[in-house]
Design an enzyme around this catalytic site. Structure first.
Site, PDB file in Angstrom:
ATOM      1  N   HIS A   1       0.789  -1.230   0.000  1.00 43.00           N
ATOM      2  CA  HIS A   1       0.000   0.000   0.000  1.00 43.00           C
ATOM      3  C   HIS A   1       0.828   1.291   0.000  1.00 43.00           C
ATOM      4  O   HIS A   1       0.670   2.159  -0.850  1.00 43.00           O
ATOM      5  CB  HIS A   1      -0.912   0.027   1.230  1.00 43.00           C
TER       6      HIS A   1
HETATM    7  O1  RIB Z   1      -4.569  -0.310   5.149  1.00 44.91           O
HETATM    8  C1  RIB Z   1      -3.220  -0.290   4.814  1.00 44.91           C
HETATM    9  C2  RIB Z   1      -2.478   0.732   5.635  1.00 44.91           C
HETATM   10  O2  RIB Z   1      -2.602   0.413   7.026  1.00 44.91           O
HETATM   11  C3  RIB Z   1      -0.992   0.795   5.377  1.00 44.91           C
HETATM   12  O3  RIB Z   1      -0.550   2.120   5.536  1.00 44.91           O
HETATM   13  C4  RIB Z   1      -0.432  -0.084   6.455  1.00 44.91           C
HETATM   14  O4  RIB Z   1       0.917   0.216   6.743  1.00 44.91           O
HETATM   15  C5  RIB Z   1      -1.344   0.233   7.605  1.00 44.91           C
HETATM   16  O5  RIB Z   1      -0.896   1.423   8.213  1.00 44.91           O
END
Ligand code: RIB
Ligand code: CA
Length: 335
Positions: A259
């Site tokens: 992500h």
């Molecule tokens: O949902 C994904 C996010 O949540 C990413 O930033 C991961 O590192 C968590 O913080």
């Protein structure tokens, strides 16, 4: 050519670690500092993990780390909210309900320490001292630090160039049936940031899940041979293992999203995402089943508010992979 000046706000976290590593390769951005926040883990662990990444990448003398907010603004105050189970309570002996990312990253311990100044104070001082519109924030965790800075210094938002944040979901959610983890952890902070008037791009789960990286691609990255490339590959393999336990489709594909790294990529190369909406987006802060949901208004001509963000709904997976691989290769050649 001058490189974009950025601050990264992180809750490291495995995907934060990849984003940090890529930023510290130095090819494309000037990283002014890193602020940490409670999120994937309690603050002292997200800070320690961040310091480990900085040390591992050999940037301890250049990249300063500022420790930020230990708790969300509001969501953990109610004993009945699901969020109240997440941050590790201060009192020794209190049971931890769940932890998302294991404690420490698979990196050596570090002697690096966070700066004495807290993240929120440093953010305000840095942004207010800089030329207006010259610094962007890449926000990769819950938005507690950024929202607190906005509340403490009313002109903070207008002095930023832009914020690119990883968070939210339209069709894809992870922390609850309605919400993505970063927004769900601190919904009120996210709503403050979304309504701040700052130029804002949101990279939600809908986009990051279109940019999954496979185990064989991780092997190709590892073959670049540098320690940074091997680390990124290890993290990807670890994430594939984790996702495989809870998502049969990802288990079958042996792939996982990264992500936070996609959000960094977007800041530099907006073409890495597809299907972008100029949207009116609010966060549900009503405390019900949709608490923490990013609510994108799609009613076209019926919307009376001006759009407050660019909301990505897809990603160009190949583009993202080539960007990561190119950066790692270029840095390996230069080292
Ligand atoms: O949902 C994904 C996010 O949540 C990413 O930033 C991961 O590192 C968590 O913080
Ligand atoms: Ca994160």
């Amino acid at each position: 050519m001058t490189k974009p000046k950025i601050i990264m706000d992180v809750d490291t976290g495995t995907d934060d670690a990849v984003a940090l590593t890529l930023a510290m390769l130095g090819g494309e951005v000037e990283l002014l500092g890193v602020t940490t926040v409670n999120g994937n883990l309690e603050l002292k662990l997200t800070t320690d993990n961040t310091l480990r990444v900085v040390d591992y990448c050999g940037k301890g003398d250049q990249v300063k780390v500022y420790s930020g907010c230990e708790y969300p603004l509001v969501s953990t105050l109610s004993p009945t909210s699901a969020q109240s189970l997440h941050p590790i309570p201060k009192r020794e002996g209190t049971k931890v309900a769940f932890a998302m990312h294991g404690d420490h990253l698979p990196l050596p311990e570090t002697n690096l320490k966070p700066q004495a100044k807290g993240a929120v104070l440093w953010l305000i001082e840095t942004i207010m001292a800089a030329e207006p519109g010259s610094i962007s924030i890449v926000a990769l965790g819950p938005l507690t630090n950024i929202a607190t800075a906005m509340r403490a210094e009313p002109s903070f938002a207008s002095r930023l160039k832009e914020i690119v944040l990883m968070g939210g979901g339209d069709r894809v959610c992870n922390a609850s049936p309605a919400a993505e983890f970063n927004i769900w952890t601190d919904p009120e902070a996210a709503e403050i940031v979304l309504q701040s008037g700052c130029k804002l791009s949101i990279i939600p789960l809908d986009a990051t899940h279109e940019a999954e990286i496979s185990a064989s691609e991780a092997d190709e990255l590892a073959a670049i041979g540098s320690k940074e490339a091997r680390f990124v590959a290890d993290v990807i393999r670890g994430r594939i293992g984790g996702y495989s336990l809870r998502d049969p489709d990802l288990a079958a594909r042996q792939a996982a999203p990264l992500h936070d790294a996609l959000a960094l990529c977007y800041l530099l190369h907006p073409e890495c995402v597809s299907k972008k909406l100029e949207a009116v987006c609010h966060v549900d802060i009503s405390g019900g089943r949709a608490y923490g949901r990013t609510v994108v208004d799609r009613r076209a001509n019926l919307v009376s508010e001006a759009p407050n963000c660019t909301f990505a709904l897809g990603a160009d997976r190949e583009w993202f992979l080539q960007w990561m691989s190119g950066l790692l290769k270029q840095a390996a050649l230069g080292s």
